[in-house]
Design a protein around this motif. Structure first.
Motif, PDB file in Angstrom:
ATOM      1  N   ILE A  28      -3.002  -8.111   6.581  1.00 51.27           N
ATOM      2  CA  ILE A  28      -2.284  -9.216   5.928  1.00 51.27           C
ATOM      3  C   ILE A  28      -0.774  -8.962   5.951  1.00 51.27           C
ATOM      4  CG2 ILE A  28      -1.882 -10.368   3.712  1.00 51.27           C
ATOM      5  CD1 ILE A  28      -4.899 -10.005   3.153  1.00 51.27           C
ATOM      6  N   PHE A  29      -0.354  -7.729   5.622  1.00 51.03           N
ATOM      7  CA  PHE A  29       1.073  -7.399   5.644  1.00 51.03           C
ATOM      8  C   PHE A  29       1.636  -7.603   7.052  1.00 51.03           C
ATOM      9  CE2 PHE A  29       0.472  -4.171   1.967  1.00 51.03           C
ATOM     10  CZ  PHE A  29       0.487  -5.197   1.051  1.00 51.03           C
ATOM     11  N   HIS A  30       0.893  -7.134   8.060  1.00 51.28           N
ATOM     12  CA  HIS A  30       1.341  -7.267   9.444  1.00 51.28           C
ATOM     13  C   HIS A  30       1.427  -8.746   9.844  1.00 51.28           C
ATOM     14  CE1 HIS A  30       1.982  -6.260  13.617  1.00 51.28           C
ATOM     15  NE2 HIS A  30       0.964  -7.052  13.951  1.00 51.28           N
ATOM     16  N   LEU A  31       0.435  -9.536   9.425  1.00 52.78           N
ATOM     17  CA  LEU A  31       0.393 -10.952   9.734  1.00 52.78           C
ATOM     18  C   LEU A  31       1.631 -11.685   9.221  1.00 52.78           C
ATOM     19  CD1 LEU A  31      -1.419 -13.312  10.861  1.00 52.78           C
ATOM     20  CD2 LEU A  31      -2.275 -13.567   8.528  1.00 52.78           C
ATOM     21  N   PHE A  32       2.096 -11.316   8.030  1.00 56.79           N
ATOM     22  CA  PHE A  32       3.253 -11.969   7.427  1.00 56.79           C
ATOM     23  C   PHE A  32       4.558 -11.206   7.641  1.00 56.79           C
ATOM     24  CE2 PHE A  32      -0.273 -13.818   5.024  1.00 56.79           C
ATOM     25  CZ  PHE A  32       0.044 -15.162   5.123  1.00 56.79           C
ATOM     26  N   GLY A  33       4.523 -10.141   8.434  1.00 59.19           N
ATOM     27  CA  GLY A  33       5.737  -9.388   8.733  1.00 59.19           C
ATOM     28  C   GLY A  33       6.273  -8.596   7.557  1.00 59.19           C
ATOM     29  N   ILE A  34       5.372  -8.179   6.656  1.00 55.85           N
ATOM     30  CA  ILE A  34       5.759  -7.405   5.476  1.00 55.85           C
ATOM     31  C   ILE A  34       5.488  -5.929   5.761  1.00 55.85           C
ATOM     32  CG2 ILE A  34       5.288  -7.027   3.027  1.00 55.85           C
ATOM     33  CD1 ILE A  34       4.193  -9.917   2.948  1.00 55.85           C
ATOM     34  N   PRO A  35       6.443  -5.059   5.472  1.00 53.35           N
ATOM     35  CA  PRO A  35       6.164  -3.627   5.686  1.00 53.35           C
ATOM     36  C   PRO A  35       5.049  -3.162   4.750  1.00 53.35           C
ATOM     37  CG  PRO A  35       8.285  -3.935   4.593  1.00 53.35           C
ATOM     38  CD  PRO A  35       7.768  -5.295   4.934  1.00 53.35           C
ATOM     39  N   ASN A  36       4.339  -2.135   5.169  1.00 53.97           N
ATOM     40  CA  ASN A  36       3.264  -1.609   4.315  1.00 53.97           C
ATOM     41  C   ASN A  36       3.828  -1.221   2.963  1.00 53.97           C
ATOM     42  OD1 ASN A  36       1.071  -1.957   5.923  1.00 53.97           O
ATOM     43  ND2 ASN A  36       1.091   0.109   6.780  1.00 53.97           N
ATOM     44  N   PHE A  37       3.068  -1.508   1.948  1.00 58.65           N
ATOM     45  CA  PHE A  37       3.492  -1.275   0.570  1.00 58.65           C
ATOM     46  C   PHE A  37       2.986   0.080   0.106  1.00 58.65           C
ATOM     47  CE2 PHE A  37       2.703  -1.829  -4.047  1.00 58.65           C
ATOM     48  CZ  PHE A  37       4.000  -2.063  -4.442  1.00 58.65           C
TER      49      PHE A  37
END
Length: 192
Positions: A28-37
């Motif tokens: 999901i993070f990759h899909l939305f371009g969010i770095p891993n939390f």
């Protein structure tokens, strides 16, 4: 001394079941371009902070909605409760509700509560849950006197146990009443 939040905000400061669902969260993070939390670790001890001989039970933002945090602080000797919060992401009733949680913590523990917020309701709440001084915008400085108190309320000592026992007693009574035959005007009516 460092204070670490005891209850991080779900999906804001931690992700539920992050171990078994790590692959899903990563996708999901990759899909939305969010770095891993990588959430910070949560604390496990609510210990008051000492300043000029007074013990302050400090808790951060979301910790204020959990009564056990304030209870643990008071059981550790806290004489005043301090809630530092970021209410800037709330609007409307959420801001008021968060302030009302501070009032409830004051009543439960019989401690004054000092709330410092960036936006929202900044205030001083007495040990009976009454707002003494407030700033509704949260922006500005509020000078207020407060009392340093000791002792423990029944709620601090026992928590929710009396309420749970009362609820169990009521359930037992309801079950017993349901099992008894109903008598109306001298006539016996069996509901089974």
């Amino acid at each position: 001394m460092v204070y670490t939040k005891l209850k991080p905000v779900p999906f804001g400061e931690f992700f539920p079941f992050s171990g078994p669902l790590n692959a899903l969260y990563t996708w999901i993070f990759h899909l939305f371009g969010i770095p891993n939390f990588d959430p910070p670790p949560s604390g496990n001890v609510a210990e008051p902070l000492r300043l000029n001989g007074v013990l302050y039970g400090t808790y951060i933002c979301y910790d204020s909605i959990f009564s056990w945090v304030a209870r643990q602080m008071v059981r550790g000797g806290a004489q005043v409760l301090v809630n530092v919060s970021n209410d800037g992401w709330y609007q409307g009733w959420g801001v008021t509700q968060h302030f009302q949680m501070g009032r409830l913590r004051a009543i439960e523990t019989r401690r004054w509560v000092l709330r410092s917020v960036n936006k929202g309701i900044l205030g001083v709440i007495d040990d009976l849950g009454r707002p003494v001084s407030t700033l509704d915008s949260g922006e500005g400085v509020l000078h207020a006197r407060y009392r340093v108190l000791g002792g423990e309320t029944v709620y601090v000592k026992l928590g929710d146990l009396p309420a749970l026992l009362g609820a169990l007693a009521l359930l037992g009574l309801a079950w017993r009443m349901q099992r008894r035959p109903l008598e109306l005007s001298g006539a016996r009516v069996d509901l089974h």
